[in-house]
Design a protein around this motif. Structure first.
Motif, PDB file in Angstrom:
ATOM      1  N   LEU A 291       0.827  -1.208   0.000  1.00 36.11           N
ATOM      2  CA  LEU A 291       0.000   0.000   0.000  1.00 36.11           C
ATOM      3  C   LEU A 291       0.861   1.259   0.000  1.00 36.11           C
ATOM      4  O   LEU A 291       0.540   2.245  -0.685  1.00 36.11           O
ATOM      5  N   ARG A 292       1.949   1.217   0.734  1.00 35.50           N
ATOM      6  CA  ARG A 292       2.823   2.388   0.791  1.00 35.50           C
ATOM      7  C   ARG A 292       3.527   2.624  -0.547  1.00 35.50           C
ATOM      8  O   ARG A 292       3.717   3.773  -0.961  1.00 35.50           O
ATOM      9  N   ARG A 293       3.923   1.530  -1.225  1.00 35.31           N
ATOM     10  CA  ARG A 293       4.512   1.692  -2.554  1.00 35.31           C
ATOM     11  C   ARG A 293       3.500   2.314  -3.518  1.00 35.31           C
ATOM     12  O   ARG A 293       3.842   3.173  -4.338  1.00 35.31           O
ATOM     13  N   ARG A 294       2.264   1.880  -3.392  1.00 39.87           N
ATOM     14  CA  ARG A 294       1.217   2.426  -4.242  1.00 39.87           C
ATOM     15  C   ARG A 294       1.022   3.914  -3.974  1.00 39.87           C
ATOM     16  O   ARG A 294       0.880   4.719  -4.901  1.00 39.87           O
ATOM     17  N   GLU A 295       0.977   4.264  -2.702  1.00 43.41           N
ATOM     18  CA  GLU A 295       0.813   5.675  -2.335  1.00 43.41           C
ATOM     19  C   GLU A 295       1.966   6.522  -2.872  1.00 43.41           C
ATOM     20  O   GLU A 295       1.764   7.657  -3.324  1.00 43.41           O
ATOM     21  N   LYS A 296       3.177   5.980  -2.821  1.00 42.90           N
ATOM     22  CA  LYS A 296       4.346   6.699  -3.329  1.00 42.90           C
ATOM     23  C   LYS A 296       4.199   6.958  -4.827  1.00 42.90           C
ATOM     24  O   LYS A 296       4.484   8.065  -5.318  1.00 42.90           O
ATOM     25  N   MET A 297       3.747   5.951  -5.573  1.00 48.21           N
ATOM     26  CA  MET A 297       3.551   6.116  -7.006  1.00 48.21           C
ATOM     27  C   MET A 297       2.481   7.166  -7.299  1.00 48.21           C
ATOM     28  O   MET A 297       2.610   7.975  -8.230  1.00 48.21           O
ATOM     29  N   ILE A 298       1.406   7.162  -6.508  1.00 48.46           N
ATOM     30  CA  ILE A 298       0.345   8.137  -6.709  1.00 48.46           C
ATOM     31  C   ILE A 298       0.868   9.548  -6.476  1.00 48.46           C
ATOM     32  O   ILE A 298       0.590  10.478  -7.244  1.00 48.46           O
ATOM     33  N   ARG A 299       1.664   9.712  -5.426  1.00 48.83           N
ATOM     34  CA  ARG A 299       2.239  11.037  -5.157  1.00 48.83           C
ATOM     35  C   ARG A 299       3.151  11.487  -6.290  1.00 48.83           C
ATOM     36  O   ARG A 299       3.090  12.639  -6.736  1.00 48.83           O
ATOM     37  N   GLU A 300       3.994  10.568  -6.754  1.00 47.73           N
ATOM     38  CA  GLU A 300       4.952  10.949  -7.796  1.00 47.73           C
ATOM     39  C   GLU A 300       4.251  11.261  -9.115  1.00 47.73           C
ATOM     40  O   GLU A 300       4.599  12.205  -9.817  1.00 47.73           O
TER      41      GLU A 300
END
Length: 305
Positions: A291-300
């Motif tokens: 989930l955190r990797r996904r959130e990072k991609m969304i932010r980027e």
């Protein structure tokens, strides 16, 4: 005591015949005399013809809160040799593959107007969905539920497959599962075709299939072919009599009776949400990291747009 039909009384051969007979009994115009409970059971069978056609006598008895022998006696009072003959009336009605399934359900809306439309009907839909989910919980086996969660969490590859309105459920499950783990997707996500998508799976991979009456032939055939290839099948369907039940390693039988003009979806989505919630708990830190990797991609991606 409820009476038996006269020896020369015609046995109902069509659903319309049963409907007229039930109305005649209700109004006291028939030579048959049914108690209030027996008449309520007959009415319930008639009002859910697709469920009556495909469910086993045990499933129907459980759904109607009666003994299977009650259904057998009911059939005999109507002039049938047993419940199988009575069920044959409903199966003939739906034997066209559900050609009139949706229009028949929609037609019920006009007869339901006496109970109120608008918000009043919405409230009834909500109560029906609550009843469907309660019935699902009543017959749900904890061992099956836990085993499916484990497969969804740890299966090498997981694919979800549904067509027509169940395509939305397949997409929802694939999206949610893909948030938590790698290699989880809809079966035909790339639109390259089901055969190619199945060819990318190996024995031991997991396929979740979703369909209920009127069953989508392509989903049934996909499940059969996948099972022969050693792919582990999880079915979300409506009955032990469902073709998906026969090929699945694990199955959930989801009640879907409703005023809605197609299959009711509420209990299906609640079941999916429950399974995904347990997968998130099962994966623990691994799921949280995903989930955190996904959130990072969304932010980027958001910063670059």
């Amino acid at each position: 005591m409820p009476s038996s039909p006269p020896a020369n009384a015609p046995v109902p051969r069509h659903l319309a015949d049963l409907q007229r007979l039930a109305e005649s009994i209700r109004e006291g115009h028939s030579s048959l005399r049914f108690g209030r409970r027996s008449l309520a059971v007959l009415t319930a069978l008639i009002e859910s013809p697709q469920s009556t056609a495909v469910a086993s006598i045990s499933e129907l008895a459980q759904r109607l809160d009666v003994n299977p022998s009650t259904l057998t006696r009911l059939a005999q009072r109507l002039g049938f040799n047993g419940f199988g003959e009575l069920q044959g009336v409903f199966r003939r009605e739906v034997a066209d593959g559900g050609e009139h399934f949706y229009s028949d359900l929609a037609a019920k809306l006009s007869t339901d107007q006496d109970e109120g439309k608008g918000v009043a009907r919405l409230a009834r839909l909500g109560r029906q969905e609550s009843a469907n989910f309660a019935a699902l919980l009543h017959q749900l086996e904890a061992g099956t539920y836990d085993a499916v969660v484990e497969l969804l969490a740890t299966g090498p590859r997981v694919r979800i497959h549904g067509q027509r309105q169940f395509a939305s459920l397949a997409q929802f499950m694939a999206y949610g599962l893909g948030m938590l783990r790698a290699d989880a997707a809809e079966l035909d996500a790339g639109r390259q075709g089901v055969a190619d998508a199945l060819a990318q799976l190996d024995a031991g991979d997991v396929l979740v299939v979703v369909s209920c009456f009127p069953y989508t032939t392509s989903v049934l055939e996909t499940a059969k072919v996948a099972a022969k290839a050693g792919i582990r099948i999880i079915a979300l369907t409506d009955s032990e009599s469902s073709p998906l039940s026969r090929v699945a390693e694990h199955r959930f039988l989801v009640p879907n009776d409703s005023l809605f003009f197609s299959n009711a979806m509420g209990a299906f989505f609640l079941l999916a949400q429950g399974l995904l919630t347990e997968v998130a708990d099962r994966l623990g830190h691994e799921g949280l990291a995903a989930l955190r990797r996904r959130e990072k991609m969304i932010r980027e991606l958001g910063a670059s747009l």
